[in-house]
Design an enzyme around this catalytic site. Structure first.
Site, PDB file in Angstrom:
ATOM      1  CG  HIS A  68       9.838 -23.341 -21.948  1.00 28.98           C
ATOM      2  ND1 HIS A  68       9.468 -23.223 -23.282  1.00 28.98           N
ATOM      3  CD2 HIS A  68       8.691 -23.548 -21.262  1.00 28.98           C
ATOM      4  CE1 HIS A  68       8.156 -23.338 -23.372  1.00 28.98           C
ATOM      5  NE2 HIS A  68       7.658 -23.543 -22.176  1.00 28.98           N
ATOM      6  CG  HIS A  95       6.844 -25.682 -19.048  1.00 34.28           C
ATOM      7  ND1 HIS A  95       6.353 -24.403 -19.077  1.00 34.28           N
ATOM      8  CD2 HIS A  95       7.246 -25.907 -17.761  1.00 34.28           C
ATOM      9  CE1 HIS A  95       6.445 -23.874 -17.861  1.00 34.28           C
ATOM     10  NE2 HIS A  95       6.996 -24.765 -17.054  1.00 34.28           N
ATOM     11  CG  ASP A 147       3.738 -27.425 -23.755  1.00 36.60           C
ATOM     12  OD1 ASP A 147       4.599 -27.304 -22.858  1.00 36.60           O
ATOM     13  OD2 ASP A 147       3.035 -26.473 -24.140  1.00 36.60           O
ATOM     14  CG  HIS A 148       7.578 -25.875 -25.406  1.00 37.03           C
ATOM     15  ND1 HIS A 148       7.628 -24.910 -26.373  1.00 37.03           N
ATOM     16  CD2 HIS A 148       6.426 -25.652 -24.713  1.00 37.03           C
ATOM     17  CE1 HIS A 148       6.563 -24.115 -26.261  1.00 37.03           C
ATOM     18  NE2 HIS A 148       5.824 -24.544 -25.257  1.00 37.03           N
ATOM     19  CG  HIS A 192       7.070 -19.207 -19.710  1.00 39.25           C
ATOM     20  ND1 HIS A 192       5.744 -18.872 -19.804  1.00 39.25           N
ATOM     21  CD2 HIS A 192       7.104 -20.565 -19.793  1.00 39.25           C
ATOM     22  CE1 HIS A 192       5.027 -19.985 -19.943  1.00 39.25           C
ATOM     23  NE2 HIS A 192       5.825 -21.020 -19.925  1.00 39.25           N
ATOM     24  CG  ASP A 208       5.393 -21.317 -23.787  1.00 43.81           C
ATOM     25  OD1 ASP A 208       5.433 -21.390 -25.034  1.00 43.81           O
ATOM     26  OD2 ASP A 208       4.865 -22.187 -23.076  1.00 43.81           O
ATOM     27  CG  HIS A 239       2.334 -22.138 -27.482  1.00 42.64           C
ATOM     28  ND1 HIS A 239       1.692 -21.607 -26.403  1.00 42.64           N
ATOM     29  CD2 HIS A 239       3.065 -23.170 -27.011  1.00 42.64           C
ATOM     30  CE1 HIS A 239       2.047 -22.266 -25.301  1.00 42.64           C
ATOM     31  NE2 HIS A 239       2.872 -23.227 -25.649  1.00 42.64           N
TER      32      HIS A 239
END
Lengths: 326, 326
Positions: free
Chosen positions: A62, A64, A66-67, A139, A210, A269
């Site tokens: 996804h 976001h 942090d990914h 998510h 997530d 995570h």
């Protein structure tokens, strides 16, 4: 199959944990695939045997940050170090919009081919000796889990049947075992599929993004040897935080893995609040928690082989489906 | 003034060197400014006393990824950790287009105010106790050098003149020294500027972006105590590489600093080919060079205080203009 954790923190990095990125490599051979690419993934790679030039496919769960904020730098460094091999990027449409915007606004020139495939339930992608399929997760933005299944499991010959049908041992046996159909001198055609079966179950790893509902992965986890899933906090902390971030607790993932009969579970995570080693007291001032809280909670709900990922940990999923540290 | 190097490699990170980012902080106090923000700047910050919440202004020299790919993650982590204070971003227009695109494509929500100021020769920005101005450089994309000058140097009172004019010691002295004009009981108005001068020269640091012509900084370096400039390679390697990347050699920067009479020179932004400590032989296979080659070349052309930046090095520029390790 070899698994390397390049980042195991959620949201922000800590001194010990980088942001999400997990490498999957065949047991032998250099090509590999990457699931997610948090900021500083390329930095972590410098401390592993994985070569960015042998990376075949990047799967983004996804959008976001942090990914995926490590993507531009990894792509740029591949260019700077002379990569020419094509690279495939798979993920939600936004992942491509992100990279496309970065290319346009930061004068990033990539001379090697970069192909984008939008992830969907129809995805069936082969790379680095694996077949990758995808399942939608739950998510707060579109998010996916990837099932990575080993290809090229050696075939086992049904020698009894060949004998019974009067086929003599010889080059035909080897051809059939390689998956090739054979025409015999007597005119008979033997189909490899009729005389062979897989010598063992292909190894299967499911790597989730997530997700607050592990049950989304029920079908993907069929025959899976290993589930790698976020356990951002314990159930108690999740209740304090509230449902909005749509993350899983250790309890939820562990209960699902138990029910689904998955033999190996690797949690990752972790919220930066779990920045404290289990033997050190948590720092009250910073709301610190011990990572052992995650482990203890998961252990209560899961009877299989449980591990908590650490950055730069390397694991071997053996042909027998055992998860062994490398 | 305190200088912290968060990254000293050019293009790609190495095991020892992160990508460009330099923090400047007053000698006392927590606020600070950041010049460039290569990938994993936020990771490096975890190992320093610098708080991302006290960062007031980010200055971007140019839009190449090794100078700005750490911005999205740093901004995101400020949000995740509850920053509310405004943050100013200064740089070429593309820096804002980059951040704007990242915000749009990766669902990055920033609740604290993020202000953008497009850099120009008219820039005159105050933050963290510094005045920042900018000079255009010569690189293959629009690139800037920033002059960072200390504000709030204590004023020294001209006591002799006050005595001569019959002004008695008292609260008026303190007011004048604080820079305040004063009305005396006898009706006279004293302007602070007439009775004070700076107690010492304000400290000045010039931090350049990528630049093949150090002379672009001649005016900016007037009265500068310290120049921080890229020396991507030696002149010999620069000649091999050719002029297209538009970087400086150690020789060029050193010669300029010598001619400009700058007392302290800190070189940074080294090509990853200088990944070898001076005591280890260079790896022939990788075209490895020793970092001491940069130092030796610069030394031949510069007689002042020369240093080569290392990641996480912290330096104090003292009130006397001395560069001291912290």
């Amino acid at each position: 199959m070899k698994i390397t954790f390049l980042g195991t923190s959620s949201g922000s990095p800590t001194k010990q944990r980088n942001l999400s990125a997990t490498a999957v490599q065949p047991e032998t051979g250099k090509p590999w695939i990457l699931v997610d690419c948090g900021e500083a993934t390329q930095h972590r790679l410098l401390h592993t045997p994985l070569s960015p030039h042998r990376l075949e496919t990047i799967l983004i769960t996804h959008i976001h940050g942090d990914h995926c904020y490590g993507l531009p730098g990894l792509l740029a460094s591949c260019q700077l170090t002379g990569r020419t091999a094509p690279l495939t990027l798979i993920g939600p449409r936004q992942a491509w919009e992100f990279i496309d915007a970065v290319i346009r606004t930061t004068e990033l020139y990539l001379e090697y081919p970069l192909e984008f495939i939008e992830v969907s339930e129809a995805l069936c992608h082969e790379a680095a000796g694996f077949r990758v399929t995808a399942s939608p997760l739950s998510h707060r933005t579109q998010c996916w889990g990837y099932r990575v299944e080993e290809l090229d499991v050696p075939l086992q010959l049904d020698v009894e049947r060949l004998h019974a049908e009067g086929v003599a041992a010889g080059p035909a046996y080897a051809s059939l075992q390689r998956g090739e159909d054979v025409q015999l001198d007597d005119g008979r055609t033997l189909l490899s599929a009729d005389y062979t079966q897989l010598s063992r179950k292909p190894r299967v790893v499911v790597i989730a993004g997530d997700n607050d509902t592990p049950e989304c992965l029920s079908a993907a986890c069929d025959q899976a040897d290993l589930l790698i899933h976020e356990a951002t906090y314990t159930e108690e902390v999740l209740q304090q935080v509230g449902p909005e971030p749509q993350h899983s607790s250790a309890q939820r993932v562990a209960s699902f893995a138990e029910q689904a009969g998955i033999p190996n579970l690797l949690l990752t995570h972790f919220s930066p609040r779990y920045a404290f080693a289990s033997k050190r007291p948590p720092a009250k001032r910073s709301g610190g928690h011990r990572i052992s809280e995650i482990r203890d909670e998961a252990r209560q709900h899961y009877s299989g082989h449980l591990e908590l990922a650490e950055d730069l940990d390397r694991w071997l999923l053996s042909r027998q489906g055992m998860l062994l540290p490398l």
